[in-house]
Design a protein around this motif. Structure first.
Motif, PDB file in Angstrom:
ATOM      1  N   GLN A   6      30.255  30.330   4.957  1.00 24.96           N
ATOM      2  CA  GLN A   6      31.114  29.180   4.738  1.00 24.96           C
ATOM      3  C   GLN A   6      32.069  29.503   3.606  1.00 24.96           C
ATOM      4  O   GLN A   6      31.680  30.113   2.606  1.00 24.96           O
ATOM      5  N   CYS A  23      33.714  27.556   8.633  1.00 20.74           N
ATOM      6  CA  CYS A  23      32.359  28.005   8.940  1.00 20.74           C
ATOM      7  C   CYS A  23      32.414  29.076  10.017  1.00 20.74           C
ATOM      8  O   CYS A  23      32.986  28.856  11.094  1.00 20.74           O
ATOM      9  N   VAL A  32      28.130  24.841  16.638  1.00 15.87           N
ATOM     10  CA  VAL A  32      28.279  24.673  15.191  1.00 15.87           C
ATOM     11  C   VAL A  32      28.173  23.190  14.870  1.00 15.87           C
ATOM     12  O   VAL A  32      28.877  22.364  15.469  1.00 15.87           O
ATOM     13  N   SER A  33      27.282  22.870  13.943  1.00 15.59           N
ATOM     14  CA  SER A  33      27.129  21.486  13.487  1.00 15.59           C
ATOM     15  C   SER A  33      27.499  21.402  12.020  1.00 15.59           C
ATOM     16  O   SER A  33      27.283  22.357  11.268  1.00 15.59           O
ATOM     17  N   TRP A  34      28.027  20.259  11.637  1.00 11.65           N
ATOM     18  CA  TRP A  34      28.407  20.025  10.244  1.00 11.65           C
ATOM     19  C   TRP A  34      27.601  18.863   9.679  1.00 11.65           C
ATOM     20  O   TRP A  34      27.346  17.863  10.383  1.00 11.65           O
ATOM     21  N   GLU A  48      29.118  17.939  15.939  1.00 12.08           N
ATOM     22  CA  GLU A  48      28.714  19.203  16.529  1.00 12.08           C
ATOM     23  C   GLU A  48      29.770  19.657  17.517  1.00 12.08           C
ATOM     24  O   GLU A  48      30.303  18.856  18.288  1.00 12.08           O
ATOM     25  N   GLN A  68      36.801  23.657  16.753  1.00 13.21           N
ATOM     26  CA  GLN A  68      36.153  24.952  16.936  1.00 13.21           C
ATOM     27  C   GLN A  68      37.098  25.850  17.715  1.00 13.21           C
ATOM     28  O   GLN A  68      37.749  25.405  18.677  1.00 13.21           O
ATOM     29  N   SER A  74      34.447  27.488  13.125  1.00 12.72           N
ATOM     30  CA  SER A  74      34.760  26.063  13.087  1.00 12.72           C
ATOM     31  C   SER A  74      35.363  25.692  11.745  1.00 12.72           C
ATOM     32  O   SER A  74      35.090  26.327  10.718  1.00 12.72           O
ATOM     33  N   CYS A  91      27.194  23.740   7.203  1.00  8.85           N
ATOM     34  CA  CYS A  91      27.311  23.933   8.638  1.00  8.85           C
ATOM     35  C   CYS A  91      26.108  24.738   9.108  1.00  8.85           C
ATOM     36  O   CYS A  91      25.459  25.448   8.321  1.00  8.85           O
ATOM     37  N   SER A  93      24.598  26.916  12.742  1.00  9.26           N
ATOM     38  CA  SER A  93      24.905  27.391  14.092  1.00  9.26           C
ATOM     39  C   SER A  93      23.619  27.582  14.890  1.00  9.26           C
ATOM     40  O   SER A  93      22.537  27.785  14.319  1.00  9.26           O
TER      41      SER A  93
END
Lengths: 114, 111
Positions: A6, A23, A32-34, A48, A68, A74, A91, A93
């Motif tokens: 990141q 990220c 990828v989630s934040w 996500e 993304q 992302s 973030c 993954s």
């Protein structure tokens, strides 16, 4: 295999400005989630992305957005920053859609809004 | 919307003790995650489980789907286990869903 990265790691902004965080997931991971983490609210899900499409979104105002790219990297953007946006932004993954798969977290970006 | 309760919030123990951290949730789920966060912010995923029990080294996670309850156990605890432990479940129980997190358990293991 390199982990989730990141950038930047630390950021100081003033109210009203906007910020973009980046990220890079583990190679081969498509999800990828934040997340936002604050002392008061703890960890909260932001959104996500999977294969360049937003799959899920948490309960955050429209000032928070993300995208993304085709290489799975992302970015998240926060516009018109408020003091309350000061937080650690993480973030994570995973190979596939997040909830069914182990997530690998990045070190986070610590954002301070003055 | 799923609600998650973790207990205890804080736990201080002596090295070697057996540790138990509990997590309860309100809506049936597809899978539950246990996470570990060290000072400085880094988070590591410890377990993802949907039934029964999983073991990794000195860590054991169990889940009771009927009772909507999970426990994380640490055997022969060590000062390096000092961290915040967080459980997380899908918002509405389903798989392709956002996650709701517990407030975390702050664990300190004293030598």
């Amino acid at each position: 295999k390199a982990g989730v990265t990141q950038t930047p790691r630390y950021l100081i902004k003033t109210r009203g400005q906007q910020v973009t965080l980046s990220c890079s997931p583990i190679s081969g991971h498509r999800s990828v989630s934040w997340y936002q983490q604050t002392p008061g609210q703890g960890l909260q899900f932001l959104f996500e992305y999977f294969s360049e499409t937003q799959r899920n979104k948490g309960n955050f105002p429209g000032r928070f957005s993300g995208r993304q790219f085709s290489n799975s990297r992302s970015e998240m953007n926060v516009s018109t920053l408020e003091l309350g946006d000061s937080a650690l932004y993480l973030c994570a993954s995973s190979l596939r859609v997040r909830s069914y798969n182990e997530q690998f977290f990045g070190p986070g970006t610590r954002l301070t809004v003055l | 919307k799923n609600e998650v309760e973790q207990s205890p919030q804080n736990l201080t123990a002596q090295e070697g003790e057996f540790i138990t951290i509990n997590c309860s949730y309100s809506v049936g789920i597809s899978a539950l995650h246990w996470l570990q966060q060290h000072p400085g912010g880094g988070i590591v995923s410890l377990f993802m489980l949907s039934s029964g029990k999983k073991k990794h080294g000195r860590l054991i996670a169990t889940i009771n789907i009927q009772e909507k309850h999970s426990s994380l156990h640490i055997t022969a605890s060590h000062p390096r286990d000092s961290a915040v432990y967080i459980c997380a479940v899908p918002h509405s129980g389903g798989g392709a869903d956002g996650l709701t997190f517990g407030k975390g358990t702050h664990l300190i293991i004293q030598p």
